[in-house]
Design an enzyme around this catalytic site. Structure first.
Site, PDB file in Angstrom:
ATOM      1  N   ASN A   1       6.417  -6.545   7.466  1.00  0.00           N
ATOM      2  CA  ASN A   1       7.049  -7.066   6.239  1.00  0.00           C
ATOM      3  C   ASN A   1       7.691  -5.928   5.464  1.00  0.00           C
ATOM      4  O   ASN A   1       8.442  -5.146   6.076  1.00  0.00           O
ATOM      5  CB  ASN A   1       6.138  -8.007   5.444  1.00  0.00           C
ATOM      6  CG  ASN A   1       4.788  -7.488   5.055  1.00  0.00           C
ATOM      7  OD1 ASN A   1       3.969  -7.148   5.897  1.00  0.00           O
ATOM      8  ND2 ASN A   1       4.507  -7.416   3.776  1.00  0.00           N
ATOM      9  N   ASP A   2       7.470  -5.800   4.196  1.00  0.00           N
ATOM     10  CA  ASP A   2       8.278  -4.941   3.323  1.00  0.00           C
ATOM     11  C   ASP A   2       8.635  -3.570   3.889  1.00  0.00           C
ATOM     12  O   ASP A   2       7.748  -2.854   4.381  1.00  0.00           O
ATOM     13  CB  ASP A   2       7.524  -4.637   2.026  1.00  0.00           C
ATOM     14  CG  ASP A   2       6.809  -5.834   1.444  1.00  0.00           C
ATOM     15  OD1 ASP A   2       6.920  -6.927   2.000  1.00  0.00           O
ATOM     16  OD2 ASP A   2       6.134  -5.652   0.426  1.00  0.00           O
TER      17      ASP A   2
ATOM     18  N   GLN B   1       5.578  -2.242   6.214  1.00  0.00           N
ATOM     19  CA  GLN B   1       4.290  -2.914   6.359  1.00  0.00           C
ATOM     20  C   GLN B   1       4.166  -3.439   7.780  1.00  0.00           C
ATOM     21  O   GLN B   1       5.116  -4.027   8.327  1.00  0.00           O
ATOM     22  CB  GLN B   1       4.199  -4.098   5.381  1.00  0.00           C
ATOM     23  CG  GLN B   1       4.092  -3.702   3.926  1.00  0.00           C
ATOM     24  CD  GLN B   1       2.673  -3.325   3.546  1.00  0.00           C
ATOM     25  OE1 GLN B   1       1.814  -4.184   3.446  1.00  0.00           O
ATOM     26  NE2 GLN B   1       2.435  -2.041   3.345  1.00  0.00           N
TER      27      GLN B   1
ATOM     28  N   TYR C   1      -1.154  -1.383   1.055  1.00  0.00           N
ATOM     29  CA  TYR C   1      -0.048  -2.225   0.611  1.00  0.00           C
ATOM     30  C   TYR C   1       1.195  -1.383   0.319  1.00  0.00           C
ATOM     31  O   TYR C   1       1.189  -0.168   0.468  1.00  0.00           O
ATOM     32  CB  TYR C   1      -0.475  -3.030  -0.622  1.00  0.00           C
ATOM     33  CG  TYR C   1      -1.209  -4.316  -0.285  1.00  0.00           C
ATOM     34  CD1 TYR C   1      -1.733  -4.550   0.986  1.00  0.00           C
ATOM     35  CD2 TYR C   1      -1.374  -5.309  -1.248  1.00  0.00           C
ATOM     36  CE1 TYR C   1      -2.395  -5.742   1.285  1.00  0.00           C
ATOM     37  CE2 TYR C   1      -2.030  -6.505  -0.953  1.00  0.00           C
ATOM     38  CZ  TYR C   1      -2.536  -6.714   0.317  1.00  0.00           C
ATOM     39  OH  TYR C   1      -3.187  -7.890   0.605  1.00  0.00           O
ATOM     40  N   SER C   2       2.241  -2.048  -0.150  1.00  0.00           N
ATOM     41  CA  SER C   2       3.554  -1.406  -0.250  1.00  0.00           C
ATOM     42  C   SER C   2       3.593  -0.264  -1.243  1.00  0.00           C
ATOM     43  O   SER C   2       2.798  -0.188  -2.179  1.00  0.00           O
ATOM     44  CB  SER C   2       4.601  -2.452  -0.626  1.00  0.00           C
ATOM     45  OG  SER C   2       4.842  -3.258   0.492  1.00  0.00           O
TER      46      SER C   2
ATOM     47  N   ARG D   1       0.597  -3.743  -8.078  1.00  0.00           N
ATOM     48  CA  ARG D   1       0.905  -3.086  -6.795  1.00  0.00           C
ATOM     49  C   ARG D   1       2.377  -2.712  -6.648  1.00  0.00           C
ATOM     50  O   ARG D   1       3.210  -3.110  -7.427  1.00  0.00           O
ATOM     51  CB  ARG D   1       0.496  -3.997  -5.633  1.00  0.00           C
ATOM     52  CG  ARG D   1       1.144  -5.348  -5.626  1.00  0.00           C
ATOM     53  CD  ARG D   1       0.713  -6.160  -4.396  1.00  0.00           C
ATOM     54  NE  ARG D   1       1.131  -7.546  -4.518  1.00  0.00           N
ATOM     55  CZ  ARG D   1       0.358  -8.524  -4.983  1.00  0.00           C
ATOM     56  NH1 ARG D   1      -0.875  -8.291  -5.370  1.00  0.00           N
ATOM     57  NH2 ARG D   1       0.833  -9.747  -5.083  1.00  0.00           N
ATOM     58  N   ASP D   2       2.614  -1.958  -5.577  1.00  0.00           N
ATOM     59  CA  ASP D   2       3.946  -1.569  -5.115  1.00  0.00           C
ATOM     60  C   ASP D   2       4.603  -0.527  -6.037  1.00  0.00           C
ATOM     61  O   ASP D   2       5.700  -0.740  -6.560  1.00  0.00           O
ATOM     62  CB  ASP D   2       4.867  -2.805  -4.946  1.00  0.00           C
ATOM     63  CG  ASP D   2       4.188  -3.953  -4.211  1.00  0.00           C
ATOM     64  OD1 ASP D   2       3.261  -3.681  -3.425  1.00  0.00           O
ATOM     65  OD2 ASP D   2       4.571  -5.122  -4.437  1.00  0.00           O
TER      66      ASP D   2
HETATM   67  C1  FRU Z   1       5.441  -8.280  -0.710  1.00  0.00           C
HETATM   68  C2  FRU Z   1       3.961  -7.894  -0.689  1.00  0.00           C
HETATM   69  C3  FRU Z   1       3.662  -6.745  -1.616  1.00  0.00           C
HETATM   70  C4  FRU Z   1       2.419  -6.168  -1.021  1.00  0.00           C
HETATM   71  C5  FRU Z   1       2.673  -6.333   0.448  1.00  0.00           C
HETATM   72  C6  FRU Z   1       1.462  -6.576   1.301  1.00  0.00           C
HETATM   73  O1  FRU Z   1       5.834  -8.945   0.447  1.00  0.00           O
HETATM   74  O2  FRU Z   1       3.156  -9.022  -1.004  1.00  0.00           O
HETATM   75  O3  FRU Z   1       3.516  -7.085  -2.970  1.00  0.00           O
HETATM   76  O4  FRU Z   1       2.212  -4.842  -1.390  1.00  0.00           O
HETATM   77  O5  FRU Z   1       3.575  -7.421   0.575  1.00  0.00           O
HETATM   78  O6  FRU Z   1       1.836  -6.662   2.649  1.00  0.00           O
END
Ligand code: FRU
Length: 478
Positions: A37-38, A54, A97-98, A157-158
């Site tokens: 993902n991200d 991710q 996480y991100s 987060r992030d």
């Molecule tokens: C966005 C998200 C982020 C998180 C990550 C986890 O897609 O939900 O907020 O850090 O993916 O995989």
């Protein structure tokens, strides 16, 4: 075997490349197995672009969140992706996480969210630095914020670092206790000290979704854009048609007042499969990568049954003009072009056979036409991109595909005399840039058979078409 055995996981990726299945893309970054993902940690050091993202290397569900890493100098030739960061301790046991990437003392560093849940499912989110080592792994360094601040939930987060006047800050997504989303800014303090919370970025968006994920403050000369992915916006006739959105507010952000003067929130992409984009730091261009995928829509992606899910978008260069971000595919991608064909003529229907990977650059003079469709036809299946002059809108219609997500997406697009379409068709990932990148749309199609698409341009009245169609090659992994 240990759950995250870097050597073993890296080896399986090496063994599974190059890709074999016809649903695997040629020029979109993706993995042979697991769920990605991200985009994370995007930064540039000594002419090399570092791309993390991710990755669950162990399955096609949203679990076991790790970071994968690759590098490229030209967005064509990539290093074989490796496992770079994975859960190891009490802080990040439920996911790395991100986060973002930055350059410090000639090293690539990352700042990421450590996700951890206690036996009662109570979440703790801490923000921690890491340093990329020559081994390809990220060494975990200090935790600079150990928990969410008072007044906010653990949806915190992030983090994404930016610099102002030689000082470092980060912006981070968070949920207020009243379950509305916003972004906070933290400021670096002295060595060994926790970073200081400067509070929320003050915007006009008072009640705008229940969580803002993946914020980034991007500078465009004297202007700024806050890019973020809000969750929980209501669908409207011409916007917010996905479960979650990704977009920006553009204007000016003042650290002194913490105020962002801005125009309206605008989505960065109007397709079905675009979320959580990030822009490279330490770069002379604002280059964006997005995640091609969407959370909580798992049954729309049939590649899951084959052991992998999702891609990243192609790199897009952003330009801010009159308060609007235009997206263009990075120049580097021209090196994918293999053969070129010219398309020219006047008529109601044009049919062209496309290669397995292609780019079509079309200028369509509308004349008296009220409706023009650009269709990708895979045997009996098809997807249409239709411009309707009366409503000045575009509809992307996947209802005639058998597998994967279907449905329609509609959005506004202004075209008076000419419709400009730049269409990148990979094996399943499609990216459309309209009117010189004024609007973009990314989405997947999963043709049931391994057949190359036809491109059909059709209209109710004759149109003039001028265009080039390129066969595109593949990105490589070494
Ligand atoms: C966005 C998200 C982020 C998180 C990550 C986890 O897609 O939900 O907020 O850090 O993916 O995989």
């Amino acid at each position: 075997m240990e759950k995250f055995d870097k050597q073993a996981i890296d080896l399986t990726v090496q063994e599974e490349l190059p890709f074999k299945h016809y649903w695997h893309n040629q020029f979109h970054l993706e993995m042979p197995r697991g769920l990605i993902n991200d985009p994370n940690g995007l930064t540039v050091l000594n002419g090399e672009y570092h791309v993390f993202f991710q990755w669950n290397p162990l399955g096609v569900v949203h679990k076991n969140k790790c970071w994968a890493h690759t590098t490229t100098k030209d967005f064509i030739n990539y290093a074989t992706p490796q496992l770079a960061l994975w859960p190891t301790d009490v802080h990040d046991k439920d996911g790395c996480y991100s986060g973002c990437g930055l350059v410090e003392n000639n090293c690539v560093r990352v700042l990421y969210t450590c996700n951890s849940k206690d036996p009662n499912n109570i979440r703790t989110s801490a923000q921690r630095f890491g340093t990329l080592l020559n081994s390809g792994a990220v060494e975990k360094d200090e935790i600079i914020v150990s928990d969410n601040p008072p007044g906010y939930t653990a949806h915190f987060r992030d983090p994404n670092v930016f610099e102002r006047h030689g000082k470092r800050y980060f912006v981070i997504g968070v949920q207020r206790k009243n379950e509305t989303g916003t972004a906070l800014v933290y400021e670096e303090q002295g060595e060994g000290e926790q970073w200081k919370n400067l509070g929320e970025i003050k915007t006009d968006l008072k009640d705008f979704g229940y969580m803002w994920e993946c914020p980034g403050l991007v500078s465009f000369g004297e202007y700024d854009a806050l890019i973020f992915s809000p969750q929980g916006l209501e669908e409207e006739e011409f916007q917010y048609q996905n479960i979650f959105q990704a977009g920006y507010i553009a204007g000016k952000f003042s650290l002194d007042s913490m105020e962002m003067m801005h125009g309206k929130f605008q989505e960065l992409d109007k397709g079905f499969d675009f979320y959580a984009p990030q822009v490279f730091s330490n770069c002379d261009r604002n280059i964006l990568l997005g995640w091609m995928g969407m959370p909580d829509k798992d049954d729309e992606y049939p590649t899951g049954d084959l052991g992998w899910k999702f891609s990243l978008t192609m790199p897009r260069v952003l330009e801010l003009k009159q308060g609007h971000i235009f997206c263009q595919p990075a120049e580097e991608l021209k090196a994918l072009r293999k053969s070129e064909r010219t398309l020219e003529g006047n008529g109601n229907e044009f049919i062209e056979q496309l290669a397995a990977g292609s780019e079509s650059d079309l200028k369509i003079r509308l004349n008296d036409a009220k409706e023009v469709s650009v269709t990708l036809k895979y045997g009996a299946e098809s997807t249409d991109i239709t411009f309707d002059k009366a409503t000045q809108s575009v509809t992307i219609d996947r209802t005639r595909m058998k597998l994967g997500g279907r449905g329609k997406r509609r959005f506004k697009l202004f075209a008076d005399e000419t419709l400009e379409v730049q269409l990148f068709v990979d094996r399943t990932a499609v990216e459309v840039f309209l009117q010189g990148g004024e609007e973009t749309a990314s989405f997947f199609v999963f043709p049931e058979q391994d057949i190359k698409p036809q491109l059909i341009i059709s209209s109710d009245e004759p149109v003039n078409v001028e265009g080039k169609i390129y066969e595109l090659g593949s990105i490589t992994f070494k």
